[in-house]
Design an enzyme around this catalytic site. Structure first.
Site, PDB file in Angstrom:
ATOM      1  CG  HIS A 102     -10.339 -27.477  22.655  1.00 26.97           C
ATOM      2  ND1 HIS A 102     -10.963 -26.484  22.242  1.00 26.97           N
ATOM      3  CD2 HIS A 102      -9.075 -27.122  22.238  1.00 26.97           C
ATOM      4  CE1 HIS A 102     -10.325 -25.619  21.723  1.00 26.97           C
ATOM      5  NE2 HIS A 102      -9.163 -26.103  21.788  1.00 26.97           N
ATOM      6  CG  ASP A 132      -6.992 -26.625  18.782  1.00 25.33           C
ATOM      7  OD1 ASP A 132      -6.417 -27.140  18.291  1.00 25.33           O
ATOM      8  OD2 ASP A 132      -6.805 -25.913  19.980  1.00 25.33           O
TER       9      ASP A 132
END
Ligand SMILES: *[C@@H]1O[C@H](CO)[C@@H](O)[C@H](O)[C@H]1NC(C)=O
Ligand SMILES: *[C@@H]1O[C@H](CO)[C@@H](O)[C@H](O)[C@H]1NC(C)=O
Length: 991
Positions: free
Chosen positions: A421, A174
């Site tokens: 993230h 991702d």
């Protein structure tokens, strides 16, 4: 036949190793790992059931774990794990992978011993496999290498301690672009492959066509051995369309007696997808992820249907031509490896990432700069407290040590979570950003308490302090805002000893700045009075002097209010004076023995920097400009937001349209020029007497949006260097990446976004070079941000941004943060040469790990105080730490067993300029610490859990036939050689 023998052999070895682990971790189950049933003739379809669990994003990490706030996102990781595990126990064919240890650890701690044993059995049998295994799936653009290594270590230590396993695969499906340093770190950890999800839309378009979805990524010029096989997912990480059984796609119905029997159509549809995937890959294996964000909440809906799909398709190989298996990324990679193909090599990184022509994910490099700065500061604090606990251990009791080591776990975990993230990247909802900051502040407070205890012990460690009270320390976290209540006792006539700690492994002689409440003070080191200056600006006072601090140690400086007849040298008073046409020669010049800098007296702007030795001059202009954040009204509805930087037009406006008030202060320690436009935009340049660089401090924000326009604020440096469309940016604080305007090394790039498509992440260092003049201009930053060079000689550094629209990538909020940042950068003008690195590397590291001040107060004079307390602490022999070597980590593993994790880093990199000089540096580890005697040294993988000699990475053939050298250690001596940009990891034990 030969292959089968090999497999059998590795199986036997595996069980021998496993036997050892099992006895250590008391695994009772005797589940045997099954060999995957792979076909050599059919396409093997590796079905990988997984859940992608963001460690905070729309909800906080704990809300996601518990399932709170279901209206925001209907999920709870605790249920995901409950249900997935129970489905695995029902059918031994099923497999599941788990990735984010921050969540798994929360769940594990709540399980009964019976359940824990069942789960151990699942891990042992390979039904449950940990993949990646960091505390989170960290961002790659905005993280600093210390933080990546630390968060991976927290996760791997947990897995090793509880399961005796070490993950083999990097799974960053991702993160929004991939860094060279991340790849090299995964290589150095011993991973066999790196599986990624998001790469540039142009790049993947070509790779899909050319079957280049898999390749060898040799990302580090300095450490080619840390290359890693890389696989790009065909279509991101979620279940293929039509098979998301948990979200309403039709179930597989294989009972012909029921209405709705559909297994044959569903099987054919799946076969079509699998065959399409396979056309882009070279071996007869494809990996198809089954799962998505926080899925497997109802794991049974997935597993029951996948069971049926597999059973039906595998029953008719002649009809469907596929072999479906429950698989994991490591089983898939092993299968690809066995195909024995020869792979292309990639050497550049995956920044920036765009998912379509209008959508360059170059905004998050800068989003939430205050959080980015706070994360960097806490990295410095964590490393400081970790190493302090080790070097001071002989002054602490065992109980004290154990307690303090326990206390800093809070900070390790807060930092681990913050690397996610959607954390340091700034792409979370505002409430979640606040949650990360709160966790860090709790960790920060715990660390300060620990420091107070440890430094107190060290100050009173000598026999002379037998009857002395332990000083209580206070700290000034808001030092950069010129707020420091800890020096208030000066106004009551007390003296203020300030202790500076240096967490880097070389001696530093650096300027320090301390806000004080009075105008006239003197400063003494343990050797007596030293020069200092007080800058008087509107009756707020900043004391400046030079501190000399040995590696991993501290020095004490006593600040005393000047009462008259003291034998101490009073600080020189320096007044900031307003620059006017009348009182100022044109231009204003600051000069020390290294450089001179010239400023325009009308607006204070920088004109030039000169090397006073060589006479080389850089003509330079610096200004602030801003891009108008797209509100989706031109060409495309794409807005600028938390992830995406999209200016409405490529024109940048001048940020400050008013004439500033310019003040100057010049004294024996520093000269500074302050340019004040308004309370929300202030810039100060400083030149210290002993520095080769110019410091620039900027106060920016809250960004004004009263005109209803989102803004992306850039500091633009325009120089007379001829830079050939090239600039450089670091990768997570490590190796420099060469960047070329409107160009990508890996493919023929079509330029669609001439501005945002040229922004790249900067974590610490960015520069431009004029190779014909052999000159370089470098900017060092105190936190992650971004840079671009849109014209020759120009370097743009994005400082702050505030956008009023959501950019449609899921966060669902405009990135409308009204924060002010106070940020420090260093500007260096220097020759391009081998020594170039000796200019910017240590300075960049100094900015990441500033000298850390701690304050106390006393009625005693400086000499009385120094007679009683240990004012200087120096646990490392700096003669034994060669130049260029950094002690990257010094952290307790197990204080009962006296074992410590030590990482040694070579801070230089291999450059084009000095290929002949590999700069490998040798260190004798046993002689580094002056008061610790080392009993054993064992070299480990980068996360410190596995002996380096036990790492057997897969071998791959590459088109250039490069073969990494086998990992070796030097078991017969304590001397280790560290090559450029290499980090070697050791477990050491003390006597
Ligand atoms: C880019 O295009 C040129 C000319 O069409 C070709 O020779 C070159 O190989 C291409 N480069 C890449 C990396 O595909
Ligand atoms: C300044 O010039 C001298 C003489 O050429 C050189 O030795 C020195 O490294 C230069 N300083 C910097 C910071 O590059």
């Amino acid at each position: 036949m030969k292959d089968i023998k090999k497999i059998l052999f590795s199986f036997i070895i595996f069980f021998i190793i496993f036997g050892v682990i099992s006895s250590k971790t008391t695994i009772k189950n005797s589940n045997k790992k099954q060999e995957p049933k792979l076909s050599s003739t059919l396409l093997n379809v590796h079905i990988v059931p997984h859940t992608h669990d963001d460690v905070g994003w729309l909800k906080t990490v704990d809300e996601y774990y518990s399932g709170t706030n279901m209206s925001i996102s209907f999920t709870g990781v605790q249920y995901v794990l409950d249900n997935a595990v129970s489905c695995l126990l029902q059918n031994p064919e099923r497999k599941f992978i788990y990735v984010e240890i921050a969540f798994f650890q929360r769940w594990w701690n709540e399980q009964t011993p019976t359940m824990q044993n069942l789960v151990k059995g699942l891990v042992e049998s390979g039904q449950l496999e940990f993949i990646n295994g960091g505390y989170c799936m960290n961002d790659e653009a905005t993280t600093y290498y210390d933080d990546i290594i630390d968060q991976m270590t927290v996760g791997h230590q947990f897995l090793w301690e509880n399961f005796g396993v070490m993950p083999k695969i990097g799974w960053h499906i991702d993160p929004f672009g991939h860094s060279s340093t991340q790849a090299a770190i995964f290589g150095a950890m011993g991973f066999d492959a790196f599986i990624v999800g998001r790469i540039d839309y142009q790049d993947i378009g070509i790779r899909l066509q050319d079957k280049q979805m898999e390749f060898m990524w040799r990302s580090s010029k300095s450490n080619p051995d840390d290359q890693i096989f890389t696989s790009v997912l065909r279509a991101m990480y979620c279940t293929p369309n039509g098979f998301d059984f948990e979200n309403g796609d039709d179930p597989i119905q294989d009972d012909p007696n029921l209405f709705g029997y559909n297994v044959e159509q569903r099987a054919s549809a799946f076969v079509e997808i699998a065959n399409e995937y396979a056309t882009h890959f070279r071996s007869n294996n494809v990996l198809i992820p089954f799962g998505c964000d926080f899925q497997y909440l109802n794991a049974n809906m997935y597993f029951k249907n996948i069971d049926k799909l597999i059973e039906h398709i595998n029953a008719s190989p002649e009809k469907y031509g596929l072999n479906l298996i429950y698989s994991t990324p490591s089983i898939y990679i092993d299968a690809v490896n066995k195909a024995g193909l020869t792979w292309n090599v990639k050497t550049d990184d995956f920044f920036p990432y765009a998912d379509d022509a209008f959508s360059y994910w170059t905004g998050y490099f800068v989003s939430r700069p205050a959080l980015k700065g706070y994360v960097r500061q806490n990295n410095a604090l964590l490393h400081m407290v970790e190493q302090m606990l080790v070097t001071s251990s002989s002054f602490l009791t065992q109980t004290q040590s154990s307690q303090l080591i326990q206390d800093i776990m809070v900070m390790r975990q807060a930092m681990g979570v913050a690397q996610h993230h959607d954390a340091v990247s700034g792409t979370e909802k505002q409430e979640v950003a606040d949650d990360y900051a709160e966790r860090l502040s709790i960790g920060n407070a715990a660390s300060l308490e620990t420091i107070n205890t440890v430094i107190g012990k060290l100050l009173t460690s000598s026999s002379k302090s037998k009857n002395a009270a332990t000083p209580n320390l206070s700290f000034c976290p808001l030092l950069n805002q010129s707020i420091c209540p800890a020096t208030n006792p000066l106004s009551e006539g007390s003296n203020v000893p300030v202790i500076f700690y240096n967490s880097l492994s070389w001696t530093r002689y650096e300027h320090v700045r301390v806000p004080i409440p009075v105008s006239n003070v003197s400063v003494s080191s343990t050797d007596g009075p030293i020069p200092s200056q007080v800058i008087n600006y509107n009756s707020s006072y900043i004391l400046e002097f030079y501190a000399l601090v040995s590696p991993l140690g501290y020095s004490t400086y006593v600040i005393s209010p000047v009462k008259g007849e003291e034998n101490e040298r009073p600080a020189e008073q320096v007044y900031e004076t307003i620059v006017t046409k009348e009182n100022t020669a044109n231009p204003i010049v600051f000069e020390n023995k290294y450089i001179s800098a010239q400023f325009n007296p009308n607006d204070g702007s920088l004109i030039s920097i000169t090397n006073v030795t060589s006479g080389a001059t850089l003509n330079i202009q610096q200004e602030y400009v801003w891009y108008q954040s797209s509100d989706g009204n031109y060409d495309s509805t794409q807005c600028s937001g938390a992830y995406i930087f999209r200016p409405n037009e490529d024109y940048a406006f001048k940020y400050n349209n008013i004439t500033p008030i310019v003040t100057v202060a010049q004294g024996p320690i520093s000269s500074s020029i302050r340019i004040f436009w308004s309370d929300i935009m202030v810039q100060t340049f400083r030149l210290y007497t002993e520095s080769e660089h110019l410091e620039v401090e900027e106060i920016i924000g809250p960004i004004d949006i009263s005109d209803n326009l989102g803004k992306e604020v850039v500091s633009r440096y325009t120089t007379d260097l001829s830079t050939d469309n090239t600039w450089y940016s670091d990768s997570n604080g490590m190796e420099m990446q060469k960047r070329i305007t409107n160009y990508r090394p890996s493919w023929n790039y079509t330029v669609v976004q001439p501005t945002s498509g040229n922004y790249v992440p900067v974590n610490a260092i960015t520069y431009i070079q004029d190779t014909s003049k052999n000159l370089q201009f470098t900017v060092l930053t105190d936190r992650s941000r971004s840079s671009a060079s849109l014209r020759s000689g120009q370097l743009d550094v994005m400082m702050h941004r505030r956008t009023l629209m959501d950019d449609g990538r899921g966060v669902g909020q405009p990135m409308n943060e009204s924060t002010q940042i106070i940020t420090t950068s260093k500007l260096i003008f220097h020759d391009i040469s081998e020594v170039a690195q000796s200019h910017y590397r240590p300075t960049a590291l100094g900015l990441a790990h500033p000298l850390y001040p701690m304050f106390t107060s006393t009625q005693q004079s400086s000499s009385q105080w120094n007679n009683q307390y240990t004012g200087i602490y120096s646990p490392v022999d700096d003669q034994q730490v060669p130049t260029g070597i950094k002690i990257q980590t010094l952290q307790w593993l197990d204080d009962q067993a006296n074992s410590v994790l030590l990482r040694i880093e070579n801070i230089y990199q291999i450059d084009d300029q000095d290929k002949d000089d590999p700069k490998t540096i040798s260190v004798d580890i046993s002689s580094i610490f002056t008061n610790l005697s080392i009993a054993s040294i064992t070299e480990m993988n980068l996360t410190g859990v596995q002996k380096i000699t036990n790492i057997n990475r897969l071998n791959w053939n590459t088109v250039d036939n490069f073969k990494p050298s086998p990992k070796s250690s030097s078991p017969n001596s304590n001397v280790y050689s560290v090559s450029p940009m290499q980090i070697r990891t050791f477990v050491i034990t003390f006597n």
